[in-house]
Design an enzyme around this catalytic site. Structure first.
Site, PDB file in Angstrom:
ATOM      1  N   PHE A 177       0.638  -1.485  -0.002  1.00 52.20           N
ATOM      2  CA  PHE A 177       0.431   0.028   0.241  1.00 52.20           C
ATOM      3  C   PHE A 177       1.059   1.605  -0.028  1.00 52.20           C
ATOM      4  O   PHE A 177       1.812   1.168   0.487  1.00 52.20           O
ATOM      5  CB  PHE A 177      -0.910   0.143   1.259  1.00 52.20           C
ATOM      6  CG  PHE A 177      -1.965   1.442   0.963  1.00 52.20           C
ATOM      7  CD1 PHE A 177      -2.754   1.212   0.476  1.00 52.20           C
ATOM      8  CD2 PHE A 177      -1.524   2.264   2.318  1.00 52.20           C
ATOM      9  CE1 PHE A 177      -3.434   2.484   0.573  1.00 52.20           C
ATOM     10  CE2 PHE A 177      -2.206   3.608   2.416  1.00 52.20           C
ATOM     11  CZ  PHE A 177      -3.446   3.668   1.724  1.00 52.20           C
ATOM     12  N   GLN A 178       0.526   2.117  -0.851  1.00 52.33           N
ATOM     13  CA  GLN A 178       0.796   3.233  -0.995  1.00 52.33           C
ATOM     14  C   GLN A 178       3.280   3.200  -1.030  1.00 52.33           C
ATOM     15  O   GLN A 178       3.255   4.205  -0.663  1.00 52.33           O
ATOM     16  CB  GLN A 178       1.215   4.076  -0.061  1.00 52.33           C
ATOM     17  CG  GLN A 178      -0.350   5.060   0.422  1.00 52.33           C
ATOM     18  CD  GLN A 178      -0.981   6.229   1.408  1.00 52.33           C
ATOM     19  OE1 GLN A 178       0.239   6.536   1.900  1.00 52.33           O
ATOM     20  NE2 GLN A 178      -1.247   6.608   1.213  1.00 52.33           N
ATOM     21  N   LYS A 207      10.444   2.496   6.514  1.00 52.59           N
ATOM     22  CA  LYS A 207       9.561   3.178   8.335  1.00 52.59           C
ATOM     23  C   LYS A 207       9.882   2.452   8.852  1.00 52.59           C
ATOM     24  O   LYS A 207      10.489   3.345   9.626  1.00 52.59           O
ATOM     25  CB  LYS A 207       8.334   2.684   7.332  1.00 52.59           C
ATOM     26  CG  LYS A 207       7.394   3.197   8.680  1.00 52.59           C
ATOM     27  CD  LYS A 207       5.421   2.988   8.751  1.00 52.59           C
ATOM     28  CE  LYS A 207       5.279   3.390   9.485  1.00 52.59           C
ATOM     29  NZ  LYS A 207       3.671   3.751   9.446  1.00 52.59           N
TER      30      LYS A 207
END
Length: 623
Positions: free
Chosen positions: A139-140, A189
């Site tokens: 996702f993204q 992240k």
């Protein structure tokens, strides 16, 4: 992307502790995100333009605790990138923007490309999905390093927390040294969330990155000999002179030689517009004298310029009589478009300083041609005749409406000293280049190479954030303004009181001009106001949007000006308001056109001073 020895301006410090602070620091057991913010503090970054999102969110938590890094929450990532550019151009420091992964990162692509074309030092920091998910179409997720490889000076993908300080130090060093440009740092992240030990300063590891800044002495001597023996020299000055902080050295060389100076769109302010040696801006919409000086020259001294197609016109007919001295810090630019008789790789400031000494030595030794001894008097007779015969100018509309040139000229004349002007792209950009006088560097910001509509408002915002004590005017068109005007809300809530002049002709003006000249007045999809436009008439009946209401809704003071009689009073009122952003909707005549003009793909010899007016210069340049 492999690094090369292509880069400008050697006058930037190595990554260091914050302004005058401790040169070393070690902090145990912090997160990668905390390490990122500490690294930004240590390299001297004081402003970050950005928007949080999932992948970059860990970095936003420690940023909240920083007393040295101000974050400006923009309304669109493109605004963040252009704001970083405006900040960099106005301050001379590296601009910083931040976005999350996927669409956040891809929204930075346009400003990154813009910075790459115009050699603007910015560092774009993007979040990336966790390292284990990279390549899974998470996702993204977007491969922003791959996407931006052709438009960055270098980019990094960071997957380990311990690599963050070194990467940030290297990114700022690469962005600001050699030929300045954009650097992207993409951080996974999990690297932001992991624990690490922060140590500063890091040891940079940049094998192969060694920008050449000191020019070769032999090339300098050859250039000086050509200059002192030339009959019709021209100093062709590009934006690299401003990037290198070389404007003082340029003035010394120009006055020493007496040669005419032409400054490109990116170099306005590098040499005072009011100086008698300045003959104007060259190019597709350049001053007739500047365009013709290059065509008739027997020597062109190109300094931090790249022989862009907008300057040269049809390349094989450009400056047919001229030998070329080409000085640039980026060796890839030399000989790329025009073969150089004397190539000089080096920083513009060092090149100019050495050229001054070499020319002085030629004078001392008496190695000076007759033309140089007389201050190129015959050459100046021609230049001054052209300057007097074909000056920049405009006519007032017959119907009593506002002339866009007059609006822009009066904004320049009434603006406080040291005002910074940021322009969008199109007719208003060219008029702002022509009818505002630029006496100092870093007072003119625009998108030159990429020609990015929507640049002006966010770039002005970045400039004002970096230079809060200076007046900043954005000169925008109604087309450009509708692309990025959401950043007015950013300005309003963050106390960034820029001033915006909307040159509102109800159309995509430059495209409409081309339709007038080259498409038989078939105005396909260039009218911006609602209403029928089959006859090419710009409909004034309905304003969609109403820029005054729109600006007021975003917390700005808004005004409209529709007649020459109220022009000065409106501008004066805008200049007097400094606690909020100001937007002025100037309703101007729709048929005004930009002149002079060299039609795309044609020779500069075919320059038109106005519609149907082709100057006659004679043909004595090859005597």
């Amino acid at each position: 992307m492999p690094m090369t020895e292509q880069a400008t301006g050697a006058h930037h410090p190595q990554p260091r502790a914050r302004n005058g602070g401790s040169s070393s620091a070690t902090v145990e057991h912090i997160t990668g995100a905390q390490s990122l913010i500490r690294s930004l503090e240590e390299v001297g970054a004081d402003t970050v333009f950005g928007i949080p999102g999932g992948a970059i969110l860990p970095a936003y938590d420690p940023m909240m605790d920083s007393t040295r890094v101000r974050h400006v929450l923009v309304r669109h990532e493109q605004g963040a990138g252009h704001a970083a550019e405006g900040y960099a151009q106005a301050t001379g420091k590296v601009g910083v923007c931040m976005a999350t992964s996927g669409p956040g990162a891809t929204n930075l692509v346009t400003p990154i490309a813009d910075a790459h074309m115009d050699s603007v030092p910015i560092v774009a920091i993007t979040g990336q999905v966790a390292s284990a998910a990279i390549g899974t179409d998470a996702f993204q997720e977007a491969d922003i390093c791959g996407i931006t490889m052709p438009i960055t000076k270098h980019n990094f993908l960071v997957t380990k927390a311990e690599d963050i300080p070194r990467t940030i130090a290297e990114a700022f060093h690469i962005a600001s040294t050699g030929r300045p440009g954009p650097v992207l740092v993409d951080i996974a992240k999990d690297a932001l969330q992991s624990r690490t030990t922060f140590t500063w300063p890091p040891v940079m590891d940049l094998p192969g990155y060694r920008p050449v800044t000191k020019p070769h002495a032999k090339q300098i001597r050859e250039a000086a000999k050509l200059i002192t023996q030339a009959k019709r020299p021209v100093l062709y000055v590009g934006g690299g002179v401003i990037k290198a902080g070389a404007t003082a050295e340029l003035k010394v060389l120009a006055e020493l030689t007496g040669a005419p100076v032409t400054t490109t769109l990116m170099a306005l302010g590098a040499f005072p517009d009011s100086h008698p040696l300045h003959v104007g801006m060259p190019g597709m919409h350049g001053a007739v004298t500047a365009v013709t000086a290059l065509q008739k020259a027997d020597l062109i001294v190109a300094l931090g310029a790249r022989f862009d197609d907008r300057v040269t016109g049809k390349l094989d007919s450009f400056a047919p009589y001229a030998k070329i001295i080409h000085a640039d810090v980026d060796p890839a630019e030399i000989g790329k478009n025009r073969t150089a008789d004397v190539p000089i790789v080096g920083d513009a400031r060092e090149v100019l300083a050495d050229l001054v000494q070499a020319v002085q030595a030629e004078h001392t030794e008496g190695n000076v041609g007759e033309a140089a001894r007389t201050g190129y008097s015959a050459w100046w007779n021609d230049l001054n005749r052209w300057r007097e015969t074909y000056p920049l100018g405009y006519t007032q509309p017959d119907d009593g409406s506002l002339s866009p040139q007059q609006v822009i000229q009066r904004i320049g004349q009434l603006a406080p000293e040291d005002t910074i002007f940021a322009a969008g792209v199109g007719q208003h950009q060219m008029w702002a280049a022509h009818f505002i006088d630029y006496e100092k560097p870093a007072t003119w910001l625009n998108s030159g190479g990429a020609g990015t509509m929507g640049y002006a408002v966010p770039a002005a915002m970045g400039a004002k954030a970096g230079q809060p004590d200076r007046t900043v005017w954005a000169i925008d068109g109604d087309g450009c303004f509708q692309m990025t005007n959401q950043e007015l809300a950013t300005c309003a809530v963050n106390n960034i009181p820029i001033k915006v002049a909307i040159i509102n002709n109800g159309a995509l003006g430059m495209v409409r001009q081309w339709q007038t000249l080259f498409y038989n007045e078939r105005y396909s999809n260039t009218v911006l106001h609602s209403g029928k436009d089959t006859d090419g008439t710009v409909c004034r009946g309905t304003r969609v949007p109403d820029f005054v209401k729109l600006a007021e809704a975003m917390g700005c003071v808004a005004m409209r000006c529709e007649s020459p009689e109220e022009l000065d009073a409106v501008i004066a009122k805008a200049n007097s308001i400094n606690d909020r952003p100001v937007v002025v909707d100037f309703i101007v005549h729709e048929d005004a056109q930009v002149w002079p003009m060299v039609a795309a793909g044609t020779s500069n010899d075919e320059v038109m001073a106005a519609l149907g007016v082709r100057p006659d210069f004679g043909d004595n340049a090859d005597d």
